[in-house]
Write a protein that holds these residues in place. Structure first.
Motif, PDB file in Angstrom:
ATOM      1  N   ARG A 118       0.834  -1.207   0.000  1.00 18.11           N
ATOM      2  CA  ARG A 118       0.000   0.000   0.000  1.00 18.11           C
ATOM      3  C   ARG A 118       0.872   1.262   0.000  1.00 18.11           C
ATOM      4  NH1 ARG A 118      -5.218   0.430   1.179  1.00 18.11           N
ATOM      5  NH2 ARG A 118      -5.232  -1.647   2.139  1.00 18.11           N
ATOM      6  N   SER A 161       0.650   3.939  -3.067  1.00 17.79           N
ATOM      7  CA  SER A 161       0.220   5.314  -2.771  1.00 17.79           C
ATOM      8  C   SER A 161       1.251   6.323  -3.257  1.00 17.79           C
ATOM      9  CB  SER A 161      -0.016   5.471  -1.258  1.00 17.79           C
ATOM     10  OG  SER A 161      -1.026   4.592  -0.810  1.00 17.79           O
ATOM     11  N   LYS A 162       2.531   6.016  -3.030  1.00 20.35           N
ATOM     12  CA  LYS A 162       3.595   6.917  -3.508  1.00 20.35           C
ATOM     13  C   LYS A 162       3.615   6.963  -5.026  1.00 20.35           C
ATOM     14  CE  LYS A 162       6.708   6.257   0.450  1.00 20.35           C
ATOM     15  NZ  LYS A 162       7.994   5.683   0.888  1.00 20.35           N
ATOM     16  N   LEU A 180       1.096   6.553  -7.026  1.00 21.29           N
ATOM     17  CA  LEU A 180      -0.051   7.340  -7.477  1.00 21.29           C
ATOM     18  C   LEU A 180       0.269   8.831  -7.452  1.00 21.29           C
ATOM     19  CD1 LEU A 180      -3.042   7.040  -8.345  1.00 21.29           C
ATOM     20  CD2 LEU A 180      -3.672   7.381  -5.950  1.00 21.29           C
ATOM     21  N   TYR A 204      -4.026   2.707  -9.871  1.00 20.99           N
ATOM     22  CA  TYR A 204      -5.390   2.477  -9.378  1.00 20.99           C
ATOM     23  C   TYR A 204      -5.736   0.986  -9.440  1.00 20.99           C
ATOM     24  CZ  TYR A 204      -6.697   7.389  -8.893  1.00 20.99           C
ATOM     25  OH  TYR A 204      -6.795   8.692  -8.472  1.00 20.99           O
ATOM     26  N   LEU A 250      -4.030  -0.586  -6.441  1.00 27.46           N
ATOM     27  CA  LEU A 250      -4.705  -0.255  -5.188  1.00 27.46           C
ATOM     28  C   LEU A 250      -5.998  -1.044  -5.034  1.00 27.46           C
ATOM     29  CD1 LEU A 250      -4.141   3.604  -5.085  1.00 27.46           C
ATOM     30  CD2 LEU A 250      -3.280   1.941  -3.430  1.00 27.46           C
ATOM     31  N   TYR A 297     -11.769   1.723  -7.277  1.00 21.96           N
ATOM     32  CA  TYR A 297     -10.408   1.867  -7.819  1.00 21.96           C
ATOM     33  C   TYR A 297     -10.286   1.177  -9.178  1.00 21.96           C
ATOM     34  CZ  TYR A 297      -8.315   3.736  -3.515  1.00 21.96           C
ATOM     35  OH  TYR A 297      -7.973   4.526  -2.457  1.00 21.96           O
TER      36      TYR A 297
END
Length: 675
Positions: A230, A234-235, A237, A253, A256, A270
């Protein structure tokens, strides 16, 4: 895994106006410049830049501008440009799943680069062929082989951008083989290299780093480390949003969505964002197939647990949705030639068909799934991949061994040179030290000699000052008397003239005696006159004194040489000493009745002693001072003879002493070593 575009230093577009733009805004800005590009080379670079940026926004648009660029540079007969646009065409067909066209254009580009010796673009093309073998043909050993070729050429150039792309792709192959250790090694290497990149026109640093983060997130996801996965997704994205990379956002996406697991509303949200983005950039991309297949898998899972999402009223509809998305994923995989995802989602479709009661199709689909899975992930395939990497590791090890041998040889050579240099420096240091010591000793000796010379000069200056006065006085008296006798002879009576003439005669004799002594002394001070020692009979010395003073009537001379002795010395120096001592005794006995001078020779303790004694009035310590003291005041009447005797005796290493004679008179002794 990703396909790499080819950008050379000369093929970069330097546009200050577009420096801060990204994504669609950058593409639109570049397209607007095309009509104004009067220079053919500049126009070719614009086509290439637009195609490169379009790959992350719209694959079809990228293909269009790659085709336009190829036509433009072909008309120019620009060979490197032709190679570059051929590979760009191959990339577009790779993303669209057209295996034959992809391989055709890659081979054309590679042929151009090989003829030109263009290592940079060869490395890029090897990487692109590897992507095609992995994504379209699912031929993982061939994919690894081309990736390693790309990595080898990139390492030769030391190009971090090329090395990072090849490493990231090698990691993605190991991920499909579930070799997580190797996958992490190569993916972390790619991330580290991309973190060292400097801003350039041929890549976007945030986009490259985002791709690496997404790959690492996928590895951690398969390793069941959801926290690490995760964090990386996230980084990634954030990075892709900054870069305006639609393709990267679609991947992030989709990744995720897989993390949400049983949180189906968020998972579907997502996944649908990813689907929308893939439809914009490239609906037939292999990751687009993966995303819609995962949506189908989510519906199957919801059916199994009986969870109905918003808009679905029955479990049967869940199975229909699952079947629809899975068939779409299989269809996209067939279009882009990806065997791996097609097989994977065929297996899930078989499970859906089983739940629907269609056991016949479920059986056939499951059997097709197992056949492909066994082929793709067989031990033989893994062994081939391991063998290819083993060959690379052996080659790298051999290269390192050669490098180590060269370094060892260089260190040994350097050590010998250093040792030789140190020995040379030590030798020079020793010579300088010795020279310094010798110079110091010489300086001390020179200083000592200078002091002696200064002192001698001072003594001689005083001597000549006194001598000039003593010489001038009798000469002046003589001149004055001659002038008086010539100009006024009547002023002087016969008795006075006789007295004056007697005094002048004495003064002239004294002057002659002083000049003779001075000349002898001057001779002793001249360095070129050195004593010449030889054996001399004492009897010959006494005979010389006897003859020299034979005219002296009022003094009786006696000589005593009982042993017929001889001495080794300079005869002239010793004669002069004896002559001066005898002369001094004669002067001292001028008013003595029954005057006697006695010379005696005797041997004592290995030395010869010559002594002269008189029975005169003797001499005081002050009168004898010039015999021992170099600084004593001297003159014709005060010690010039003794000064001469002292210097002559010193020159022939003769010890001289004086003491009162028994009774009256003086006794002078000359001590000479017996040879």
């Amino acid at each position: 895994m990703r396909c790499v575009t080819i950008i050379l230093a000369f093929f970069l577009l330097h546009q200050p106006v577009n420096g801060q733009k990204e994504g669609r805004a950058l593409i639109d800005s570049l397209v607007s410049e095309l009509p104004n590009a009067k220079d053919d080379t500049l126009k070719g670079r614009l086509y290439k830049r637009i195609a490169d940026e379009s790959f992350f926004i719209d694959t079809r648009q990228a293909l269009t501008y790659a085709r336009l660029g190829l036509a433009h540079v072909s008309a120019m007969r620009w060979q490197r440009g032709i190679g570059v646009f051929n590979v760009a065409m191959a990339r577009a067909f790779s993303d669209m799943g057209n295996v034959d066209s992809c391989m055709y254009y890659n081979k054309r580009g590679l042929e151009v680069f090989r003829k030109m010796g263009d290592t940079y673009n060869m490395a890029n093309t090897f990487n692109n062929i590897g992507v095609m073998q992995q994504n379209l043909a699912s031929n993982y050993p061939e994919a690894i082989r081309y990736y390693l070729l790309a990595l080898k050429e990139a390492e030769k150039l030391g190009d971090k951008y090329l090395m990072s792309n090849a490493s990231d792709n090698v990691g993605s192959v190991y991920l499909t083989q579930k070799n997580y250790k190797k996958a992490l090694f190569y993916s972390l290497k790619a991330l580290n290299l991309r973190g060292q990149l400097e801003k350039g026109d041929n890549y976007n640093i945030e986009r490259e780093v985002g791709n690496s983060l997404n790959t690492l997130g996928s590895i951690y996801l398969q390793m069941k480390d959801t926290t690490a996965a995760r964090g990386h997704f996230s980084k990634a994205l954030v990075m892709q949003e900054r870069a305006g990379n639609t393709e990267g956002l679609a991947k992030a996406y989709g990744s995720l969505a897989l993390l949400e697991n049983r949180n189906y509303p968020k998972r579907l949200s997502y996944a649908r964002k990813s689907e929308q983005l893939w439809n914009e950039v490239n609906p037939v991309h292999i990751e687009a197939a993966n995303n819609v297949g995962n949506i189908g898998a989510a519906y199957l899972e919801m059916y199994k647990i009986g969870s109905l999402p918003e808009g679905i009223t029955s479990k049967a509809l869940l199975l229909k949705e699952a079947e629809q998305y899975l068939r779409k994923a299989i269809r996209i995989s067939e279009q882009n030639g990806d065997i791996g995802y097609k097989s994977h989602f065929t297996g899930i479709l078989a499970e859906v068909q089983e739940q629907m009661g269609d056991f016949r199709n479920a059986f056939y689909n499951f059997r097709a799934y197992k056949m492909v899975e066994d082929s793709l992930f067989s031990q033989e395939e893994k062994n081939k991949i391991a063998g290819l990497e083993g060959e690379r590791e052996i080659a790298l090890r051999d290269k390192q061994i050669r490098i180590n041998a060269l370094e060892l040889e260089a260190r040994k050579r350097q050590q010998w040179l250093l040792t030789g240099g140190l020995l040379l420096l030590a030798g020079i240091g020793a010579l300088l030290y010795r020279q310094n010591r010798m110079r110091k000793r010489t300086n001390v000796q020179l200083l000592h000699l200078n002091n002696e010379l200064d002192e001698a000069n001072q003594v001689k200056a005083r001597f000549f000052a006194i001598l000039s006065h003593d010489l001038r006085s009798p000469v002046a008296n003589l001149v004055n008397f001659l002038h008086l006798q010539k100009e006024a002879p009547d002023l002087m009576r016969a008795e006075a003239a006789e007295i004056h003439q007697k005094r002048l005669t004495e003064s002239a004799e004294l002057l002659l005696e002083g000049m003779e002594s001075m000349l002898l002394w001057s001779k002793t001070q001249m360095q070129q006159f050195k004593p010449q020692a030889r054996r001399v009979a004492v009897e010959d010395l006494f005979e010389y004194i006897r003859k020299f003073f034979s005219g002296t009537e009022h003094i009786r001379f006696t000589f005593d040489n009982p042993g017929s002795l001889t001495v080794v010395t300079d005869e002239d120096y010793l004669r002069t000493i004896m002559q001066n001592l005898t002369h001094n005794a004669v002067k001292a006995l001028k008013r003595t009745q029954n005057a006697e001078i006695h010379w005696k020779a005797e041997a004592k303790g290995g030395r010869i002693v010559l002594s002269v004694a008189d029975n005169g009035p003797g001499a005081s310590d002050e009168q004898l001072n010039a015999l021992y003291d170099d600084h004593a005041t001297i003159g014709i009447k005060s010690g010039l003879g003794l000064h001469l005797i002292r210097d002559l005796a010193k020159a022939i290493s003769c010890e001289i002493s004086a003491r009162p004679n028994a009774g009256t008179g003086m006794l002078f002794s000359l001590v000479i070593k017996e040879a």
